[in-house]
Scaffold this motif. Structure first.
Motif, PDB file in Angstrom:
ATOM      1  N   ARG A   1      53.351  42.709  43.571  1.00 18.46           N
ATOM      2  CA  ARG A   1      53.187  42.106  42.244  1.00 18.46           C
ATOM      3  C   ARG A   1      53.155  40.579  42.321  1.00 18.46           C
ATOM      4  N   GLN A   2      53.984  40.015  43.189  1.00 19.81           N
ATOM      5  CA  GLN A   2      54.015  38.556  43.296  1.00 19.81           C
ATOM      6  C   GLN A   2      52.672  38.013  43.771  1.00 19.81           C
ATOM      7  N   LYS A   3      51.966  38.793  44.578  1.00 20.70           N
ATOM      8  CA  LYS A   3      50.671  38.339  45.083  1.00 20.70           C
ATOM      9  C   LYS A   3      49.611  38.247  43.991  1.00 20.70           C
ATOM     10  N   LEU A   4      49.903  38.800  42.814  1.00 20.59           N
ATOM     11  CA  LEU A   4      48.973  38.706  41.701  1.00 20.59           C
ATOM     12  C   LEU A   4      49.017  37.341  41.021  1.00 20.59           C
ATOM     13  N   ASP A   5      49.974  36.497  41.385  1.00 21.91           N
ATOM     14  CA  ASP A   5      50.090  35.178  40.757  1.00 21.91           C
ATOM     15  C   ASP A   5      48.846  34.336  41.039  1.00 21.91           C
ATOM     16  N   ILE A   6      48.156  33.977  39.990  1.00 23.24           N
ATOM     17  CA  ILE A   6      47.016  33.065  40.108  1.00 23.24           C
ATOM     18  C   ILE A   6      47.153  32.000  39.029  1.00 23.24           C
ATOM     19  N   PHE A   7      46.466  30.864  39.248  1.00 21.43           N
ATOM     20  CA  PHE A   7      46.632  29.717  38.360  1.00 21.43           C
ATOM     21  C   PHE A   7      45.258  29.204  37.934  1.00 21.43           C
ATOM     22  N   ASP A   8      45.204  28.595  36.746  1.00 21.45           N
ATOM     23  CA  ASP A   8      43.918  28.159  36.192  1.00 21.45           C
ATOM     24  C   ASP A   8      43.173  27.204  37.123  1.00 21.45           C
ATOM     25  N   TYR A   9      43.911  26.303  37.796  1.00 21.79           N
ATOM     26  CA  TYR A   9      43.232  25.306  38.636  1.00 21.79           C
ATOM     27  C   TYR A   9      42.572  25.932  39.869  1.00 21.79           C
ATOM     28  N   GLU A  10      42.912  27.179  40.158  1.00 19.36           N
ATOM     29  CA  GLU A  10      42.316  27.840  41.322  1.00 19.36           C
ATOM     30  C   GLU A  10      40.938  28.422  41.032  1.00 19.36           C
TER      31      GLU A  10
ATOM     32  N   GLU B   1      41.067  57.007  46.230  1.00 14.65           N
ATOM     33  CA  GLU B   1      40.219  56.593  45.111  1.00 14.65           C
ATOM     34  C   GLU B   1      41.009  56.387  43.824  1.00 14.65           C
ATOM     35  N   GLU B   2      41.876  57.332  43.515  1.00 14.56           N
ATOM     36  CA  GLU B   2      42.641  57.224  42.273  1.00 14.56           C
ATOM     37  C   GLU B   2      43.568  56.012  42.295  1.00 14.56           C
ATOM     38  N   ALA B   3      44.221  55.782  43.447  1.00 12.01           N
ATOM     39  CA  ALA B   3      45.114  54.627  43.567  1.00 12.01           C
ATOM     40  C   ALA B   3      44.345  53.319  43.441  1.00 12.01           C
ATOM     41  N   MET B   4      43.164  53.252  44.022  1.00  9.41           N
ATOM     42  CA  MET B   4      42.360  52.027  43.927  1.00  9.41           C
ATOM     43  C   MET B   4      41.933  51.780  42.483  1.00  9.41           C
ATOM     44  N   ALA B   5      41.592  52.848  41.763  1.00  8.69           N
ATOM     45  CA  ALA B   5      41.205  52.695  40.363  1.00  8.69           C
ATOM     46  C   ALA B   5      42.391  52.216  39.526  1.00  8.69           C
ATOM     47  N   MET B   6      43.563  52.813  39.757  1.00  5.62           N
ATOM     48  CA  MET B   6      44.751  52.404  39.007  1.00  5.62           C
ATOM     49  C   MET B   6      45.139  50.965  39.328  1.00  5.62           C
ATOM     50  N   ALA B   7      45.045  50.587  40.600  1.00  3.06           N
ATOM     51  CA  ALA B   7      45.371  49.212  40.998  1.00  3.06           C
ATOM     52  C   ALA B   7      44.412  48.220  40.354  1.00  3.06           C
ATOM     53  N   THR B   8      43.149  48.594  40.256  1.00  2.55           N
ATOM     54  CA  THR B   8      42.158  47.722  39.623  1.00  2.55           C
ATOM     55  C   THR B   8      42.499  47.494  38.158  1.00  2.55           C
ATOM     56  N   SER B   9      42.969  48.537  37.478  1.00  2.00           N
ATOM     57  CA  SER B   9      43.360  48.387  36.075  1.00  2.00           C
ATOM     58  C   SER B   9      44.524  47.411  35.932  1.00  2.00           C
ATOM     59  N   ILE B  10      45.450  47.439  36.898  1.00  2.00           N
ATOM     60  CA  ILE B  10      46.574  46.492  36.883  1.00  2.00           C
ATOM     61  C   ILE B  10      46.067  45.073  37.123  1.00  2.00           C
ATOM     62  N   VAL B  11      45.154  44.930  38.077  1.00  2.00           N
ATOM     63  CA  VAL B  11      44.583  43.616  38.406  1.00  2.00           C
ATOM     64  C   VAL B  11      43.861  43.028  37.200  1.00  2.00           C
ATOM     65  N   ASN B  12      43.172  43.860  36.441  1.00  2.00           N
ATOM     66  CA  ASN B  12      42.420  43.380  35.275  1.00  2.00           C
ATOM     67  C   ASN B  12      43.287  42.561  34.327  1.00  2.00           C
ATOM     68  N   VAL B  13      44.553  42.950  34.206  1.00  2.00           N
ATOM     69  CA  VAL B  13      45.460  42.312  33.250  1.00  2.00           C
ATOM     70  C   VAL B  13      45.695  40.840  33.602  1.00  2.00           C
ATOM     71  N   THR B  14      45.634  40.502  34.892  1.00  2.00           N
ATOM     72  CA  THR B  14      45.906  39.125  35.320  1.00  2.00           C
ATOM     73  C   THR B  14      44.685  38.218  35.149  1.00  2.00           C
ATOM     74  N   GLN B  15      43.554  38.794  34.803  1.00  2.00           N
ATOM     75  CA  GLN B  15      42.323  38.059  34.482  1.00  2.00           C
ATOM     76  C   GLN B  15      41.827  37.138  35.609  1.00  2.00           C
ATOM     77  N   PRO B  16      41.634  37.683  36.801  1.00  2.00           N
ATOM     78  CA  PRO B  16      40.951  36.902  37.838  1.00  2.00           C
ATOM     79  C   PRO B  16      39.470  36.812  37.499  1.00  2.00           C
ATOM     80  N   ASP B  17      38.728  36.107  38.310  1.00  2.00           N
ATOM     81  CA  ASP B  17      37.282  36.019  38.089  1.00  2.00           C
ATOM     82  C   ASP B  17      36.537  37.186  38.727  1.00  2.00           C
ATOM     83  N   LEU B  18      37.140  37.772  39.758  1.00  2.00           N
ATOM     84  CA  LEU B  18      36.512  38.923  40.395  1.00  2.00           C
ATOM     85  C   LEU B  18      37.567  39.744  41.126  1.00  2.00           C
ATOM     86  N   VAL B  19      37.182  40.959  41.506  1.00  2.00           N
ATOM     87  CA  VAL B  19      38.029  41.840  42.308  1.00  2.00           C
ATOM     88  C   VAL B  19      37.339  42.045  43.648  1.00  2.00           C
ATOM     89  N   ASP B  20      38.087  41.848  44.726  1.00  2.00           N
ATOM     90  CA  ASP B  20      37.530  42.016  46.071  1.00  2.00           C
ATOM     91  C   ASP B  20      38.230  43.189  46.758  1.00  2.00           C
TER      92      ASP B  20
END
Length: 332
Positions: free
Chosen positions: A57-66, A78-97
Motif C-alpha cells: 500500500r505504501q508503494k501507491l504513494d504518488i505526488f502531483d509533481y511527479e 487474472e482475478e487478483a490483477m483485476a482487483m489490484a487494478t481497481s485499487i490502483v485506480n483510486v490513487t489516480q495515476p496517469d497510467l497502469v504498468d
C-alpha cells in the motif's frame, strides 16, 4: 510527439525504470528534478494489495509533481490483477504498468514477473484483465523472452497490442541472462519496425552515457529510452542525455556542491517518507554513485553507510563538502 493514450511525453522521452527498493518517491523526486519525463513506482504485488499489505500500500504513494507517473503491478492470477487494478485506480495515476520482466527468483517462482514469459497465453489474459479493469492507459514492461531458445518478443508485442496496451518497454535481455552480458537491442528494433505495431516502443538496457543514448536512439529507432541502474545515485543522467541530444556537447559532471545537496535532499525525503531508521538504511545503496570518482573517498563512504541517525549522516555530508572542496581548491 510520443503519446501514451492522451499523455504527451515530448519528441523523445526518457523514462525512469521501475526498480524494486530503488524507485521510491525520494529517488523519483531527484530524477524528476533532473529531467526524467515519465516515471513508475516500484512494482507492487497484486496479492499484496488485495491483502492490504502495508509495504504494498505504501508503494501507491504518488505526488502531483511527479506526473505523469505510472503505478506498476505484478502477479500471475487474472482475478487478483483485476482487483489490484481497481485499487490502483483510486490513487489516480496517469497510467497502469504491468511487470512481465522482473527476473528475481522469488517473483518468478510465483508465476509472476518474467515467470509469465513461459506462457504467452497467460500473459495475454493477465494483460486483458488489467485493461478491462481501468479507463487509464495500460502499458507493459517485459524482456525478450525466457531464454535464448524462446525470444518471443515479436509475438508478445503484437498480441499485447491487440488486447489494448498503449506502450511497451522492452529490456534487451532474456530472464535467463538476468543483468549479465550485453543487452540485445536488435529484437527491440524489429518490434519497433514491425508495420503492425503502432504503439510507442521504449528500449531498456545498458544506457549509461549520453553518447550511448544517442547511438541507440539513431541505430534502433525506438520512441524513447528507459534508464534504470545508471540513474542510481546519478539522477543527472537524464539532463546530460537531453543536453547532448540538443547540442552534441557533454555537460561537465555535477560538482561537489551538486552531489552533496542532491544527496541531502534525497536523504531528507527518505527519512520523512519512511521514518529515520528505514530512510537512512535504504539510502545506503546510493552513496557510492553519488560520490563516484572522488579520490580517497572510502572512509567517508563507510561513515555514510554506518551512520545511525539523520543528523550524523547530515554532518558527514557537510564534512565531505568541506574536506573535498578544500582538496580541489588546493589542486587548482
Amino acid at each position: 510527439m510520443v503519446k501514451i493514450g492522451n499523455i504527451s511525453l515530448g519528441e523523445f522521452p526518457l523514462l525512469l525504470a521501475p526498480m524494486e527498493d530503488v524507485s521510491d518517491p525520494p529517488f523519483r523526486a531527484v530524477c524528476k528534478e533532473n529531467g526524467a519525463d515519465l516515471m513508475y513506482t516500484e512494482f507492487i504485488s497484486s496479492e499484496g494489495l488485495i491483502r492490504d499489505a502495508i509495504k504494498s500500500r505504501q508503494k501507491l504513494d504518488i505526488f502531483d509533481y511527479e506526473k505523469p507517473i505510472g503505478i506498476q503491478i505484478f502477479g500471475g492470477d487474472e482475478e487478483a490483477m483485476a482487483m489490484a487494478t481497481s485499487i490502483v485506480n483510486v490513487t489516480q495515476p496517469d497510467l497502469v504498468d504491468i511487470n512481465f520482466g522482473c527476473p528475481v527468483k522469488k517473483v518468478v517462482t510465483k508465476g509472476a514477473g518474467a515467470g509469465v514469459l513461459k506462457d504467452i497465453d497467460l500473459m495475454v489474459r493477465l494483460t486483458e484483465s488489467v485493461v478491462r479493469s481501468t479507463d487509464l492507459p495500460v502499458t507493459v514492461k517485459t524482456r525478450l523472452g525466457w531464454d535464448e531458445s524462446s525470444k518471443n518478443i515479436e509475438e508478445v508485442a503484437e498480441r499485447l497490442q491487440d488486447v489494448g496496451i498503449k506502450a511497451l518497454s522492452i529490456h534487451g535481455r532474456t530472464r535467463q541472462q538476468m543483468y549479465k552480458g550485453e543487452a540485445d537491442w536488435s529484437l527491440i528494433a524489429k518490434v519497433k519496425n514491425n508495420p503492425r505495431i503502432n504503439i510507442p516502443i521504449f528500449g531498456n538496457g545498458d544506457i549509461d552515457s549520453p553518447q550511448k543514448a544517442l547511438e541507440y536512439k539513431n541505430r534502433y529507432g525506438v520512441d524513447g529510452l528507459m534508464i534504470g541502474r545508471a540513474a542510481i545515485g546519478y539522477p543527472w543522467i537524464f539532463n546530460e542525455i537531453k543536453h547532448f541530444f540538443e547540442t552534441g556537447e557533454t555537460l561537465p559532471p555535477p560538482n561537489l556542491d551538486d552531489r552533496v545537496e542532491t544527496a541531502k535532499k534525497h536523504l531528507k525525503f527518505s527519512v520523512e517518507w519512511k521514518g529515520e531508521k528505514l530512510g537512512i538504511f535504504e539510502m545506503r545503496r546510493h552513496y557510492t554513485n553519488y560520490f563516484r570518482g572522488i579520490p580517497h573517498f572510502k572512509p567517508y563512504r563507510t561513515r555514510l553507510v554506518e551512520g545511525e541517525n539523520y543528523q550524523a549522516v547530515l554532518d558527514t555530508l557537510d564534512e565531505v563538502n568541506e574536506v573535498f572542496s578544500a582538496q580541489m581548491f588546493e589542486n587548482i
